[in-house]
Write a protein that holds these residues in place. Sequence first.
Motif, PDB file in Angstrom:
ATOM      1  N   SER A 185       0.813  -1.150   0.049  1.00  0.00           N
ATOM      2  CA  SER A 185       0.414  -0.050   0.206  1.00  0.00           C
ATOM      3  C   SER A 185       1.054   1.428   0.008  1.00  0.00           C
ATOM      4  CB  SER A 185      -0.916  -0.212   1.396  1.00  0.00           C
ATOM      5  OG  SER A 185      -1.560  -0.990   1.601  1.00  0.00           O
ATOM      6  N   ASP A 216      -5.696  -0.473  -4.571  1.00  0.00           N
ATOM      7  CA  ASP A 216      -5.234  -1.024  -3.325  1.00  0.00           C
ATOM      8  C   ASP A 216      -6.078  -2.088  -3.364  1.00  0.00           C
ATOM      9  OD1 ASP A 216      -3.924  -1.712  -1.207  1.00  0.00           O
ATOM     10  OD2 ASP A 216      -3.488   0.106  -0.052  1.00  0.00           O
ATOM     11  N   GLU A 217      -6.172  -3.516  -2.690  1.00  0.00           N
ATOM     12  CA  GLU A 217      -6.486  -4.829  -2.123  1.00  0.00           C
ATOM     13  C   GLU A 217      -8.385  -4.460  -1.996  1.00  0.00           C
ATOM     14  OE1 GLU A 217      -5.833  -7.157   0.905  1.00  0.00           O
ATOM     15  OE2 GLU A 217      -3.695  -5.765   1.015  1.00  0.00           O
TER      16      GLU A 217
HETATM   17 MG   LIG Z   1      -2.598  -2.498   2.579  1.00  0.00          MG
END
Ligand SMILES: [Mg+2]
Lengths: 373, 301
Positions: free
Chosen positions: A58, A173-174
Motif C-alpha cells: 500500500s 489497493d486490495e
Molecule cells: Mg495495504
Amino acid sequence: MCAALPQALLRVEAMSNSIEIKNLDLRFGSFEVLQDLNLDIGKGEFLVLLGSSGCGKSTLLNCIAGLLDVSAGQIHINGENVTWAEPSERGIGMVFQSYALYPQMTVEGNLSFGLKNAKLPKAEIAQRVKRASEILQIEPLLKRKPAALSGGQRQRVAIGRALVRDVDVFLFDEPLSNLDAKLRADLRVEIKRLHQKLNNTMVYVTHDQIEAMTLADRIAIMRDGKIMQLGTPDEIYGLPMNKYVADFIGSPSMNFIDGSIKNGAFTVDELNLSLAGYEFASGEAVDRSATLGIRPEHVVTGELVSHSPYSIDVEVELIEPTGSDKLIDCQVAGHLFRVRMDGQAQVSVGETLKLGIDPARVSLFDTATEIRL
Amino acid sequence: MTEASGLPLEGPQGPKPRRVLSRRNIFLYGTLFVITLYYAMPLYVMIVTSLKGMPEIRLGNIFSPPMEVTFEPWVKAWSQACTGLTCNGLSTGFWNSVKITIPSVILSISIASVNGYALANWKFKGANVFFTILIFGAFIPYQVMLYPIVIILREIGLYGSLGGLVLVHTIFGMPILTLLFRNYFSSLPEELFKAARVDGAKFWGIYFRIMVPMSLPIFTVAVILQVTGIWNDFLFGVVYTGPETYPMTVSLNNIVNSTQGVKEYNINMAATIITGLVPLTIYFVSGRLFVRGIAAGAVKG
Ligand SMILES: [Mg+2]
Ligand SMILES: Nc1ncnc2c1ncn2[C@@H]1O[C@H](COP(=O)(O)OP(=O)(O)OP(=O)(O)O)[C@@H](O)[C@H]1O
C-alpha cells in the motif's frame, strides 16, 4: 528460462513505460518501509503487487498516487517526472479497499466529484458519468446514496470513480478483499474484462495469490519493502528466483528438503536425485549444499511413475480430500512432504506409495543465500 | 422432526418472564425517584414562587402552589428590575449575552474545526508540537491569565467592549474544541480523505464538501458546549466588560444581590429561570445528537 528471457525483453522494449520508479526510498521516521526500489511498468500492462501483510504494498501504491511524500528517488508517469505533483495531476485513478465513497453524495455525485473539481463542462461530466455507469452496469443506482448499496455495487462505484477520470493508470489497493468469495471471483473477471477493454495500465495490490495469478501480466513479489521477483505468473510459479518466492506462491506450498549436490545429483539420506534435465542458472552443477524444492502437484503417482526419471517409496501418513484433489502427507529424508493426487485416487493411510519426480520440474536453492541455482 | 412439531413444547419457552417488583427494580426505581425529586424540587419551588405575589410569599409556605397566579414578576424581571443604578431588568443583559454568545460560538467552532481538520488530516511539520501546546493550554487555570488579558485587551483597545469578550471566549474555547474536532476527524476513514485528494479536491474543498457534511454530530456537541459555556460564564463577563455591556449572568447577579429595598423573591426566581432558559432549550433540542457526538468523538484518538 533461456527461452523465456528474450521474449520478455522484446515485449518490454516494444512498449514504452507507463510508470517508472527510480531508487525510491520511503521512511516513516526512522522506519524504512521501501528501500531503493526500482520498477518499470509498461503501457497497458497489468502489474500485481503481491506480498504478505505489512511488506509495503500500500505504501508503494500511495507513493505512486502521490498520497505519500517520498523520502528519496523519483516517480515518472507517462514519461513525466511527477515526484512532486499532486495526486490529481498525475493522471491516475485509485480504488481503495474500503471503497471510500463519499457517504453524503449520491452515486452520481461520487462519480462526478473529481470532474467538478477539474472544472469540466457539465455536458462532458454527464457524458462521462453515463459511459462509466454503462460499462459498470450501475445506471439504476445513480440516484442512490452509498449506504443503500451492496458491497459489490459499492466497489463498482469506486471503480467507476476512477473510470470517469479518463486516465491511463489505475491503482487498486486490495479492491476485492472486503467482499465474499463468490463476489470476489465475479468482480475479478470483471476487472480483467475492463482491462482488456480499456487497455490502460493497472497496478493492483493484493495478498491473494489466485487473484494475482489470474489477473496479472506480471507479478512483483514484495517482502520487507523490496521486490523479490518480478515476472510473468508462469515465471513466478515455475522458476522462482529464491526460496521466499517459491514458498510464497502455490497452495499447498512447495516441499523443501535440505541436502547437497554431489556429482550432478542431489543427495540426502535415502534420496539420490540425478539432476540431468535441471537447468542451472549458472549453466552447470557445482558441488555444494543446497535446498531442493518440489511442488506437491509436480510429483506423479500411479502408472505415470514408470515414465519418471526418478522414483521413491514413501508411507502415507495422512490424507486430506478436498474434492477435486487429495493431499497426501508423507516423509522424505526426514522432512514433511506433501503430494497432490487426483481426487478419485484410491489410497489409504499406512500404504506404501511410489512417487515419481522429474528433475526438470524441481527448483534448487543455495542453502545459505536461498537464491535459485 | 415433523411429528414433534405437532406436540405442545414443554419446559421454558418464549421470552423469559420477569417480575415487575423484583428487589432489583425496587432499588433501581427508588433511587431514580429520589434523585429526580432532589433535582426537581428546587425547580418546582422556583417556578411556584415566581408566580406568586409578594404578600403570598411572606406567608412562608414555599411549597404551596400559588393561590393567585401572577406573571408580573416575570415582566418586572425582564424589563424593570434594578441592576445597580439602572432599572431595565434583564433585557439589556440578555441582548448583550446574545451578542456575545453568537459570534463567539461561530468564531470558535469555525476556527477549531479547521484546526482539528488540519491536525488530523494534513500532517504538517510541527503538527505534534502545536497539538501538545494546545492541549497544555487546556489545563492552564483561567485565573492565572485574567490580569494579563486585561492588559492585552486594553492595549488593543478592546477592554470593556463586547468584542473583547468575544475574543477571550474564542481563545479559551480553542484547546478543548480543537481536541474534540481532531479526534472526530481522525476517526473518519483515512481512505476517504485520500480519495478526495485523488479527485483533485484541495484543503478547503475537502473540508467543506467531504468533512463538514459528515460531522453534524460533532458540530452539535461543540455548539452545545460553547453556547452553555459562554452563556453561563460569569467570571470573564464581569472582568472584561463594563456596566453597559454586562452579559446576562452579571445582570442576574446584580438583580439578585441588590441591597436596596426588600428582597423580591418572585422577581429573583423569575430572573433566574429566564437566564437559564437558553441552555435549557439547547439541551432539550439537541440532547440526543449530543450523546451521539460525544460517543463518536471518543472512538479514536
Ligand atoms: Mg495495504
Ligand atoms: N503512517 C505510518 N507510520 C508508520 N509506519 C507506517 C505507517 N503506515 C504504514 N506503516 C508501516 O509500513 C509498513 C508497510 O505498510 P503497508 O500499509 O504498505 O503494508 P501492506 O503491504 O499494504 O500490508 P497489508 O497487506 O496489510 O495492507 C508496515 O510495517 C506498517 O506498519
